[in-house]
Scaffold this motif. Structure first.
Motif, PDB file in Angstrom:
ATOM      1  N   GLY A  98      37.761  46.712  37.498  1.00 39.43           N
ATOM      2  CA  GLY A  98      39.212  46.671  37.673  1.00 39.43           C
ATOM      3  C   GLY A  98      39.720  45.597  38.615  1.00 39.43           C
ATOM      4  O   GLY A  98      40.911  45.565  38.927  1.00 39.43           O
ATOM      5  N   GLU A  99      38.861  44.694  39.080  1.00 39.67           N
ATOM      6  CA  GLU A  99      39.288  43.630  39.981  1.00 39.67           C
ATOM      7  C   GLU A  99      40.029  42.553  39.192  1.00 39.67           C
ATOM      8  O   GLU A  99      39.488  41.975  38.250  1.00 39.67           O
ATOM      9  N   MET A 100      41.285  42.282  39.589  1.00 43.74           N
ATOM     10  CA  MET A 100      42.147  41.349  38.869  1.00 43.74           C
ATOM     11  C   MET A 100      42.210  40.016  39.609  1.00 43.74           C
ATOM     12  O   MET A 100      42.372  39.990  40.828  1.00 43.74           O
ATOM     13  N   LEU A 115      45.114  48.447  49.440  1.00 48.42           N
ATOM     14  CA  LEU A 115      44.538  48.876  50.714  1.00 48.42           C
ATOM     15  C   LEU A 115      43.835  50.216  50.604  1.00 48.42           C
ATOM     16  O   LEU A 115      43.169  50.649  51.546  1.00 48.42           O
ATOM     17  N   ASP A 116      43.991  50.882  49.449  1.00 46.93           N
ATOM     18  CA  ASP A 116      43.310  52.153  49.243  1.00 46.93           C
ATOM     19  C   ASP A 116      41.827  51.957  48.911  1.00 46.93           C
ATOM     20  O   ASP A 116      41.060  52.906  48.931  1.00 46.93           O
ATOM     21  N   ASN A 117      41.430  50.724  48.580  1.00 45.78           N
ATOM     22  CA  ASN A 117      40.030  50.452  48.263  1.00 45.78           C
ATOM     23  C   ASN A 117      39.421  49.620  49.390  1.00 45.78           C
ATOM     24  O   ASN A 117      39.397  48.391  49.345  1.00 45.78           O
ATOM     25  N   LYS A 118      38.941  50.298  50.399  1.00 47.56           N
ATOM     26  CA  LYS A 118      38.473  49.627  51.618  1.00 47.56           C
ATOM     27  C   LYS A 118      37.243  48.755  51.362  1.00 47.56           C
ATOM     28  O   LYS A 118      37.081  47.698  51.988  1.00 47.56           O
ATOM     29  N   GLU A 119      36.361  49.184  50.448  1.00 44.53           N
ATOM     30  CA  GLU A 119      35.159  48.397  50.177  1.00 44.53           C
ATOM     31  C   GLU A 119      35.506  47.056  49.543  1.00 44.53           C
ATOM     32  O   GLU A 119      34.934  46.022  49.879  1.00 44.53           O
ATOM     33  N   MET A 121      38.334  45.503  49.878  1.00 43.89           N
ATOM     34  CA  MET A 121      39.031  44.703  50.887  1.00 43.89           C
ATOM     35  C   MET A 121      38.039  43.999  51.818  1.00 43.89           C
ATOM     36  O   MET A 121      38.261  42.870  52.247  1.00 43.89           O
ATOM     37  N   LYS A 122      36.929  44.649  52.114  1.00 41.81           N
ATOM     38  CA  LYS A 122      35.938  44.065  53.013  1.00 41.81           C
ATOM     39  C   LYS A 122      35.348  42.777  52.446  1.00 41.81           C
ATOM     40  O   LYS A 122      34.906  41.905  53.181  1.00 41.81           O
ATOM     41  N   SER A 123      35.321  42.677  51.115  1.00 46.45           N
ATOM     42  CA  SER A 123      34.691  41.522  50.470  1.00 46.45           C
ATOM     43  C   SER A 123      35.601  40.295  50.440  1.00 46.45           C
ATOM     44  O   SER A 123      35.171  39.209  50.061  1.00 46.45           O
ATOM     45  N   ILE A 124      36.867  40.452  50.830  1.00 47.35           N
ATOM     46  CA  ILE A 124      37.812  39.341  50.788  1.00 47.35           C
ATOM     47  C   ILE A 124      37.655  38.485  52.035  1.00 47.35           C
ATOM     48  O   ILE A 124      37.838  38.954  53.159  1.00 47.35           O
ATOM     49  N   LYS A 125      37.316  37.205  51.830  1.00 49.65           N
ATOM     50  CA  LYS A 125      37.138  36.287  52.951  1.00 49.65           C
ATOM     51  C   LYS A 125      37.849  34.966  52.662  1.00 49.65           C
ATOM     52  O   LYS A 125      38.159  34.648  51.527  1.00 49.65           O
ATOM     53  N   ASP A 126      38.068  34.189  53.720  1.00 44.48           N
ATOM     54  CA  ASP A 126      38.653  32.849  53.609  1.00 44.48           C
ATOM     55  C   ASP A 126      39.995  32.858  52.888  1.00 44.48           C
ATOM     56  O   ASP A 126      40.279  32.008  52.039  1.00 44.48           O
ATOM     57  N   VAL A 127      40.845  33.813  53.240  1.00 45.50           N
ATOM     58  CA  VAL A 127      42.175  33.903  52.635  1.00 45.50           C
ATOM     59  C   VAL A 127      43.071  32.804  53.204  1.00 45.50           C
ATOM     60  O   VAL A 127      43.066  32.536  54.416  1.00 45.50           O
ATOM     61  N   THR A 128      43.851  32.150  52.340  1.00 41.85           N
ATOM     62  CA  THR A 128      44.740  31.081  52.793  1.00 41.85           C
ATOM     63  C   THR A 128      46.200  31.514  52.869  1.00 41.85           C
ATOM     64  O   THR A 128      47.004  30.879  53.543  1.00 41.85           O
ATOM     65  N   ALA A 129      46.578  32.581  52.146  1.00 45.96           N
ATOM     66  CA  ALA A 129      47.944  33.103  52.188  1.00 45.96           C
ATOM     67  C   ALA A 129      47.940  34.528  51.651  1.00 45.96           C
ATOM     68  O   ALA A 129      47.026  34.914  50.915  1.00 45.96           O
ATOM     69  N   ILE A 130      48.971  35.296  52.013  1.00 45.35           N
ATOM     70  CA  ILE A 130      49.041  36.706  51.620  1.00 45.35           C
ATOM     71  C   ILE A 130      50.467  37.051  51.194  1.00 45.35           C
ATOM     72  O   ILE A 130      51.431  36.632  51.835  1.00 45.35           O
ATOM     73  N   TRP A 131      50.569  37.814  50.109  1.00 48.06           N
ATOM     74  CA  TRP A 131      51.842  38.446  49.742  1.00 48.06           C
ATOM     75  C   TRP A 131      51.666  39.949  49.863  1.00 48.06           C
ATOM     76  O   TRP A 131      50.812  40.532  49.206  1.00 48.06           O
ATOM     77  N   ILE A 132      52.469  40.571  50.717  1.00 53.00           N
ATOM     78  CA  ILE A 132      52.489  42.031  50.823  1.00 53.00           C
ATOM     79  C   ILE A 132      53.713  42.526  50.061  1.00 53.00           C
ATOM     80  O   ILE A 132      54.844  42.410  50.541  1.00 53.00           O
ATOM     81  N   GLU A 133      53.502  43.033  48.870  1.00 58.20           N
ATOM     82  CA  GLU A 133      54.613  43.555  48.083  1.00 58.20           C
ATOM     83  C   GLU A 133      54.877  44.997  48.503  1.00 58.20           C
ATOM     84  O   GLU A 133      53.942  45.754  48.785  1.00 58.20           O
TER      85      GLU A 133
END
Length: 408
Positions: A98-100, A115-119, A121-133
């Motif tokens: 289910g990863e899009m 944010l309900d899938n903590k595992e 989220m842990k795998s996300i690295k080197d983020v350059t920008a974020i949208w919090i909808e």
């Protein structure tokens, strides 16, 4: 890549108020205001713009619950890509888990996470920008953890967190964080439906009718002002992790829709306790699409008794043909609301749309701001589905009796 793309027409598909913010580089871009203001559409457009004019992006798009991203932020971004005429440059994928993701040839990727899938989220690295909808769904701790992820130097991209939301409570942490305490690194933009030249006239009529039915509701929901809603129908509910394994009563309720969301809700009743879980909640979805989704995600729903909007007999027939155990719901709004309110209400934490409706569902008010026995017809799709599932009593039919005293 940008040299081969003509973006000169971008202002033609962007609301005027947002055009300057394509070039805003603040650490925090806070877009808030009323419903129908086009906030999410613009954020999607800005993300696509950045991917086309920069490179090597890892753009993280988040909501509190991952399953809500597919039919909200992801659809908005795909819509922006298509409206810009650059669909051929992007690749959409979804893993078996289910990863899009959405990828661009210049080594840029959009990642969608809840944010309900903590595992995950842990795998996300080197983020350059974020949208919090729908940033109002998050806690302050959620935001702080995301803020800490956006760190390090990047040669070509500026780091930015975009927050988009409709304000509700004047006690919310967002107000304290960005409004009560000014942040020099934040740019704040307030917009309403009046800033959206693409909005349909019928929706404008609905929003402006709130001036009469509930002025406070209009101020908060349509104008996006901070405040406390008057006339809230459901004021007491608790958040739980999941439905109980067993209960005396197990049903689902379904409110049909297309332009407004189709809502299917699973409920369990045990004694005085009502447990509620969101199964399906999506705009512009056909009945067949809902059937296909539910068969994949919640197949057990088909066997339990469901009650659906009686005004849609053809769609009920389609559900029955597909194997759903469903019958017509009894529509008695006031009695149904009273029945729901008679229980201790528990809502699963993943039911974000239901929680949002609980926080907005309000009575019409009279001129003295006293509640009337009629709810506002807005933000009520999940509320209707819950009522259909819970309220099953037919009106008492009182037969006329012969007055024998008249003969004596």
């Amino acid at each position: 890549m940008s040299a081969r793309i003509d973006l000169s027409g971008l202002p033609n598909i962007t609301n005027d108020v947002y055009v300057p913010y394509y070039y805003n580089v603040s650490r925090y871009l806070v877009l808030y205001g009323g419903a129908g203001s086009g906030k999410s559409v613009f954020v999607a457009q800005k993300i696509v713009f950045r991917l086309l004019t920069e490179s090597n992006h890892r753009f993280l798009v988040v909501r509190k619950v991952e399953k809500t991203l597919r039919d909200s932020a992801r659809d908005e971004i795909i819509g922006a890509i298509k409206s810009m005429g650059v669909d051929h440059l992007f690749h959409y994928s979804e893993s078996p888990t289910g990863e899009m993701t959405i990828k661009c040839p210049n080594n840029s990727t959009i990642i969608f996470r809840g944010l309900d899938n903590k595992e995950k989220m842990k795998s996300i690295k080197d983020v350059t920008a974020i949208w919090i909808e729908e940033a109002s769904e998050l806690t302050l701790d959620d935001f702080t953890q995301l803020d800490l992820r956006l760190r390090g130097e990047h040669l070509t991209n500026y780091k930015q967190i975009i927050l988009s939301f409709n304000p509700i409570s004047s006690t919310h942490w967002l107000k304290v964080r960005f409004f009560d305490n000014k942040d020099a690194n934040a740019t704040i933009l307030h917009t309403t439906y009046m800033d959206n030249r693409f909005i349909d006239s019928e929706y404008v009529r609905i929003l402006e009718s709130l001036k009469i039915t509930n002025k406070t509701y209009y101020d908060i929901y349509a104008l996006g002002k901070w405040g406390v809603l008057k006339g809230l129908i459901y004021t007491d509910y608790k958040i739980i992790d999941s439905l109980p394994k067993d209960a005396e009563i197990h049903r689902y309720g379904l409110d049909f829709g297309f332009n407004h969301p189709m809502a299917l809700t699973e409920i369990m009743i045990d004694g005085n306790n009502l447990y509620i879980d969101e199964v399906f909640y999506r705009s512009e979805a056909t009945t067949s699409e809902m059937i296909r989704t539910v068969k994949q995600t919640h197949p057990h729903i088909m066997s339990i008794l469901g009650r659906a909007d009686a005004a849609e007999p053809d769609r009920i027939k389609e559900l029955r043909s597909a194997g759903f155990n469903v019958t017509k719901a009894i529509k008695n709004v006031a009695a149904g609301i009273d029945k729901v309110k008679s229980y201790n209400i528990y809502v699963t934490k993943n039911s974000t749309n239901i929680i949002n409706e609980f926080n907005l569902y309000s009575w019409k008010l009279d001129k003295a701001d006293n509640p009337l026995d009629e709810p506002i017809k807005l933000n009520d799709d999940a509320m209707d589905s819950i009522r259909y599932a819970v309220f099953t009593e037919k009106p008492l039919q009182i037969k006329p009796t012969l007055n024998t005293h008249a003969f004596f």
